[in-house]
Design a protein around this motif. Structure first.
Motif, mmCIF file in Angstrom:
data_model
loop_
_atom_site.group_PDB
_atom_site.id
_atom_site.type_symbol
_atom_site.label_atom_id
_atom_site.label_comp_id
_atom_site.label_asym_id
_atom_site.label_seq_id
_atom_site.Cartn_x
_atom_site.Cartn_y
_atom_site.Cartn_z
ATOM 1 N N THR A 1 35.412 11.329 53.209
ATOM 2 C CA THR A 1 35.969 12.268 54.171
ATOM 3 C C THR A 1 36.241 13.596 53.468
ATOM 4 N N PRO A 2 36.475 14.674 54.237
ATOM 5 C CA PRO A 2 36.766 15.955 53.588
ATOM 6 C C PRO A 2 37.943 15.874 52.603
ATOM 7 N N LEU A 3 38.952 15.077 52.931
ATOM 8 C CA LEU A 3 40.101 14.952 52.029
ATOM 9 C C LEU A 3 39.810 14.040 50.846
ATOM 10 N N PHE A 4 38.951 13.052 51.051
ATOM 11 C CA PHE A 4 38.622 12.092 49.994
ATOM 12 C C PHE A 4 37.112 11.875 49.892
ATOM 13 N N PRO A 5 36.376 12.898 49.427
ATOM 14 C CA PRO A 5 34.927 12.712 49.253
ATOM 15 C C PRO A 5 34.674 11.613 48.222
ATOM 16 N N GLN A 6 33.655 10.796 48.466
ATOM 17 C CA GLN A 6 33.367 9.669 47.594
ATOM 18 C C GLN A 6 32.229 9.932 46.613
ATOM 19 N N CYS A 7 31.743 11.164 46.559
ATOM 20 C CA CYS A 7 30.762 11.516 45.535
ATOM 21 C C CYS A 7 30.844 13.016 45.272
ATOM 22 N N GLY A 8 30.382 13.419 44.114
ATOM 23 C CA GLY A 8 30.459 14.827 43.712
ATOM 24 C C GLY A 8 29.676 15.757 44.623
ATOM 25 N N PHE A 9 28.533 15.274 45.106
ATOM 26 C CA PHE A 9 27.713 16.115 45.977
ATOM 27 C C PHE A 9 28.415 16.373 47.314
ATOM 28 N N SER A 10 29.044 15.332 47.860
ATOM 29 C CA SER A 10 29.792 15.492 49.109
ATOM 30 C C SER A 10 30.974 16.426 48.886
ATOM 31 N N SER A 11 31.632 16.288 47.743
ATOM 32 C CA SER A 11 32.766 17.145 47.402
ATOM 33 C C SER A 11 32.323 18.611 47.332
ATOM 34 N N ARG A 12 31.181 18.855 46.705
ATOM 35 C CA ARG A 12 30.666 20.227 46.593
ATOM 36 C C ARG A 12 30.314 20.794 47.970
ATOM 37 N N ALA A 13 29.706 19.965 48.820
ATOM 38 C CA ALA A 13 29.324 20.414 50.164
ATOM 39 C C ALA A 13 30.560 20.819 50.966
ATOM 40 N N ILE A 14 31.626 20.030 50.879
ATOM 41 C CA ILE A 14 32.880 20.340 51.579
ATOM 42 C C ILE A 14 33.472 21.643 51.038
ATOM 43 N N ALA A 15 33.453 21.810 49.719
ATOM 44 C CA ALA A 15 33.989 23.031 49.105
ATOM 45 C C ALA A 15 33.250 24.270 49.618
ATOM 46 N N ILE A 16 31.937 24.170 49.764
ATOM 47 C CA ILE A 16 31.141 25.301 50.261
ATOM 48 C C ILE A 16 31.529 25.624 51.705
ATOM 49 N N LEU A 17 31.605 24.596 52.554
ATOM 50 C CA LEU A 17 31.958 24.821 53.960
ATOM 51 C C LEU A 17 33.368 25.400 54.074
ATOM 52 N N ASP A 18 34.285 24.893 53.250
ATOM 53 C CA ASP A 18 35.661 25.418 53.267
ATOM 54 C C ASP A 18 35.683 26.886 52.853
ATOM 55 N N ARG A 19 34.920 27.244 51.827
ATOM 56 C CA ARG A 19 34.871 28.640 51.368
ATOM 57 C C ARG A 19 34.296 29.555 52.433
ATOM 58 N N LEU A 20 33.343 29.042 53.200
ATOM 59 C CA LEU A 20 32.729 29.847 54.259
ATOM 60 C C LEU A 20 33.657 29.993 55.464
ATOM 61 N N GLY A 21 34.678 29.131 55.526
ATOM 62 C CA GLY A 21 35.694 29.262 56.570
ATOM 63 C C GLY A 21 35.218 28.975 57.980
ATOM 64 N N VAL A 22 34.261 28.060 58.122
ATOM 65 C CA VAL A 22 33.771 27.721 59.459
ATOM 66 C C VAL A 22 34.325 26.371 59.905
ATOM 67 N N GLU A 23 34.355 26.196 61.214
ATOM 68 C CA GLU A 23 34.712 24.890 61.756
ATOM 69 C C GLU A 23 33.532 23.957 61.518
ATOM 70 N N TYR A 24 33.836 22.727 61.104
ATOM 71 C CA TYR A 24 32.767 21.753 60.896
ATOM 72 C C TYR A 24 33.297 20.350 61.156
ATOM 73 N N ALA A 25 32.363 19.462 61.438
ATOM 74 C CA ALA A 25 32.685 18.049 61.621
ATOM 75 C C ALA A 25 31.955 17.272 60.527
ATOM 76 N N THR A 26 32.452 16.072 60.248
ATOM 77 C CA THR A 26 31.803 15.240 59.239
ATOM 78 C C THR A 26 31.600 13.826 59.773
ATOM 79 N N VAL A 27 30.638 13.142 59.194
ATOM 80 C CA VAL A 27 30.403 11.736 59.467
ATOM 81 C C VAL A 27 30.402 11.034 58.112
ATOM 82 N N ASP A 28 31.267 10.029 57.969
ATOM 83 C CA ASP A 28 31.336 9.248 56.737
ATOM 84 C C ASP A 28 30.304 8.132 56.822
#
Length: 110
Positions: A25-52
């Motif tokens: 999940t965005p709060l608890f990514p389970q791999c480094g790549f997912s963590s990086r993807a969330i960080a990018i979306l957060d930096r861009l400041g857009v609304e997004y949804a995720t599927v675990d």
């Protein structure tokens, strides 16, 4: 994989302007790549949804066939497959991802 799984994935892909299939999940990514993807979306400041994908084996396997992309995370913008975390990082660094989101009229996060 069943057509039912493909239909479910198509429905989910079209349910949000920006959607990330990820491990965890965005709060608890389970791999480094997912963590990086969330960080990018957060930096861009857009609304997004995720599927675990770890919560649903059908989607975890099915999304790879749906996009014809072998790895997770996978980013979709307005139903269009963009790529995985390496592509996201490249596009982010070049300013292309921010431009794409703006061009597609993606809402900023509140």
């Amino acid at each position: 994989m069943t057509d039912d799984t493909q239909a479910r994935i198509a429905e989910v892909v079209n349910s949000a302007d920006v959607l990330l299939f990820m491990k965890g999940t965005p709060l608890f990514p389970q791999c480094g790549f997912s963590s990086r993807a969330i960080a990018i979306l957060d930096r861009l400041g857009v609304e997004y949804a995720t599927v675990d994908v770890l919560q649903d084996q059908g989607i975890r396997q099915g999304i790879k066939q749906f996009s014809d992309w072998p790895t997770i995370p996978q980013l979709y913008v307005k139903g269009e497959f963009i790529g995985g975390s390496d592509i996201m990082m490249e596009m982010y660094e070049e300013g292309e991802l921010a431009q794409l989101l703006e061009d597609k009229g993606v809402a900023k996060a509140a």
